[in-house]
Design an enzyme around this catalytic site. Structure first.
Site, PDB file in Angstrom:
ATOM      1  CD1 TRP A 104      -3.218  -1.142   0.636  1.00 15.24           C
ATOM      2  CD2 TRP A 104      -2.018  -2.317   1.766  1.00 15.24           C
ATOM      3  NE1 TRP A 104      -3.688  -2.091   0.724  1.00 15.24           N
ATOM      4  CE2 TRP A 104      -3.067  -2.939   1.503  1.00 15.24           C
ATOM      5  CE3 TRP A 104      -1.111  -2.860   2.851  1.00 15.24           C
ATOM      6  CZ2 TRP A 104      -3.638  -4.299   2.162  1.00 15.24           C
ATOM      7  CZ3 TRP A 104      -1.435  -4.098   3.446  1.00 15.24           C
ATOM      8  CH2 TRP A 104      -2.572  -4.640   3.057  1.00 15.24           C
ATOM      9  CG  HIS A 110      -6.610  -2.402   4.507  1.00 18.91           C
ATOM     10  ND1 HIS A 110      -6.001  -3.543   4.558  1.00 18.91           N
ATOM     11  CD2 HIS A 110      -6.343  -1.850   5.581  1.00 18.91           C
ATOM     12  CE1 HIS A 110      -5.307  -3.523   5.574  1.00 18.91           C
ATOM     13  NE2 HIS A 110      -5.509  -2.426   6.276  1.00 18.91           N
ATOM     14  NE  ARG A 124      -5.582   0.388  -1.064  1.00 23.02           N
ATOM     15  CZ  ARG A 124      -5.851  -0.885  -1.360  1.00 23.02           C
ATOM     16  NH1 ARG A 124      -5.390  -1.605  -2.445  1.00 23.02           N
ATOM     17  NH2 ARG A 124      -6.580  -1.631  -0.510  1.00 23.02           N
ATOM     18  CD  GLN A 181     -10.892  -2.267   0.521  1.00 23.62           C
ATOM     19  OE1 GLN A 181     -10.651  -2.213   1.814  1.00 23.62           O
ATOM     20  NE2 GLN A 181      -9.927  -2.749  -0.025  1.00 23.62           N
ATOM     21  CB  VAL A 183      -6.887 -14.192   6.498  1.00 22.79           C
ATOM     22  CG1 VAL A 183      -8.215 -13.282   6.981  1.00 22.79           C
ATOM     23  CG2 VAL A 183      -6.281 -13.619   5.285  1.00 22.79           C
ATOM     24  CB  ALA A 236     -12.011 -11.384   7.738  1.00 22.60           C
TER      25      ALA A 236
HETATM   26  N1  DAH Z   1      -7.536  -5.568   3.015  1.00 21.83           N
HETATM   27  C1  DAH Z   1      -7.464  -6.349   1.829  1.00 21.83           C
HETATM   28  C2  DAH Z   1      -6.991  -5.189   0.843  1.00 21.83           C
HETATM   29  O1  DAH Z   1      -7.405  -3.972   0.848  1.00 21.83           O
HETATM   30  C3  DAH Z   1      -8.909  -7.092   1.141  1.00 21.83           C
HETATM   31  C4  DAH Z   1      -8.977  -8.214   2.054  1.00 21.83           C
HETATM   32  C5  DAH Z   1      -8.436  -9.276   1.821  1.00 21.83           C
HETATM   33  C6  DAH Z   1      -9.575  -8.094   3.489  1.00 21.83           C
HETATM   34  C7  DAH Z   1      -8.666 -10.465   2.614  1.00 21.83           C
HETATM   35  C8  DAH Z   1      -9.994  -9.162   3.853  1.00 21.83           C
HETATM   36  C9  DAH Z   1      -9.196 -10.634   3.512  1.00 21.83           C
HETATM   37  O2  DAH Z   1     -10.647  -9.066   5.227  1.00 21.83           O
HETATM   38  O3  DAH Z   1      -9.763 -11.722   4.532  1.00 21.83           O
HETATM   39  O4  DAH Z   1      -6.487  -5.661  -0.445  1.00 21.83           O
END
Ligand code: DAH
Length: 351
Positions: free
Chosen positions: A159, A179, A206, A220, A263, A319
């Site tokens: 990021w 995010h 970003r 998002q 995760v 998630a």
């Molecule tokens: N936060 C990640 C992004 O911005 C997206 C994301 C991926 C969120 C996997 C999640 C996850 O909760 O399990 O690219």
């Protein structure tokens, strides 16, 4: 000349000059000139009655009074007349034509990204998720550290962050969130006990060169479900259902392994291309692969569960993170993400 003759002449002159008056001010000037209480001509005549020779006094008085009433009547009639004219003018200039069609009121509508966001949230609400929100200006702690992205972690380079310039203890500690993932921890912190089942929508930022698929601001939706016995199959079921609700009941989905620090395991979900259904080598939507990546997801890392004060031996969770602009691009076959924020009404009115 007899008294009557001269009174008749006076009356003729007075009436002629009244006839010329067109506006209130002129009429008033006329009234003062003829009937004014101190200097009015008729008033002077009435005052002069006493000075007339005895034998003419009665006739003079009668004539003067006659003149006075004649002028008063003419004045009242003139004033009525003017009022009527003004009303008549009003009804032509300001008339309301009740038969005219109404003026169309320009109707606004929701931005296509907002529409898509609401449809996505609704899909999850129908599956028992509630909606929560978090701050757009976020602590680096929640955006990175609490999500297991420490300072020296290569994932932090994924990021290009827009930092808030203010130094706290000599360091930049706040940023525009990159995010919605920081809300996983934020939601767990304020929920003393599982179950947790939330979706958290919001804008993310970003520092990014924009192109057809990247904007420096994006929307998002973060999803989080934590409870006893939550399994990968729950994640798959929920996200499969989401894909079907948004893109059609006949959708198929596929999960690939992927890496996200927060995760374990992490996956990316793709769905079958609803444009070419896998048959088009030149399909712009799936690039001939037959599959379209739509989101990242995974099982919440046990460290994050424990840090929130839950017990990862008992509580598990999944998630996911969805890019709402991407969903909107896909559902309407839009080719360039930049269309969304250029505010060209010709584009926006189509949705
Ligand atoms: N936060 C990640 C992004 O911005 C997206 C994301 C991926 C969120 C996997 C999640 C996850 O909760 O399990 O690219």
């Amino acid at each position: 000349m007899s008294t009557e003759d001269s009174f008749d002449q006076l009356r003729t002159r007075a009436l002629a000059s009244l006839a010329e008056a067109r506006v209130d001010a002129e009429i008033d000037a006329w009234r003062v000139e003829w009937l004014g209480r101190t200097d009015g001509r008729v008033t002077a005549l009435l005052r002069a009655v006493r000075e007339q020779p005895q034998d003419q006094r009665a006739a003079f008085g009668q004539a003067a009074n006659g003149l006075k009433s004649a002028l008063e009547e003419a004045l009242a009639a003139k004033q009525d007349d003017l009022k009527r004219q003004a009303l008549a003018a009003l009804s032509t200039t300001q008339a309301i034509d009740v038969t005219l069609p109404g003026r169309p009121q320009p109707l606004g509508r929701l931005h296509p990204v907002t529409q898509t966001l609401r449809d996505c949230l609704k899909a999850f609400q129908e599956m028992g998720f509630r909606v929560a929100e978090g701050p757009e200006v976020e602590w680096a702690y929640y955006n990175f550290d609490a999500a297991r992205i420490p300072e020296d972690h290569p994932a932090r380079d994924m990021w290009d962050t827009i930092w808030v310039n203010t130094l706290i203890d000599g360091e930049r500690k706040m940023l525009l969130r990159t995010h919605t993932t920081p809300n996983q921890v934020r939601v767990m912190e304020r929920t003393p006990e599982p179950p947790v089942r939330v979706v958290v929508p919001g804008k993310c930022y970003r520092q990014e060169a924009t192109d057809a698929t990247h904007e420096w601001m994006l929307t998002q939706i973060e999803g989080l479900a934590v409870d006893e016995g939550v399994r990968m199959s729950d994640l798959k079921g929920v996200l499969y259902e989401f894909a079907r609700k948004m893109f059609g009941q006949e959708r198929k989905v596929i999960f690939h392994h992927s890496y996200f620090p927060f995760v374990e395991p992490g996956v990316e979900m793709a769905m079958d291309c609803f444009i070419c259904r896998g048959s088009g080598a030149e399909c712009k939507t799936c690039h001939g692969t037959g599959w379209i990546e739509i989101l990242g997801a995974g099982m919440v890392h046990p460290e994050i569960i424990d840090n929130a004060g839950y017990d990862s031996a008992k509580h598990t969770g999944f998630a996911f993170g969805i890019g709402v602009e991407r969903v909107a691009l896909l559902r309407w076959g839009i080719e360039d993400i930049r269309n969304f924020y250029q505010n060209d009404l010709r584009f926006l009115r189509q949705f």
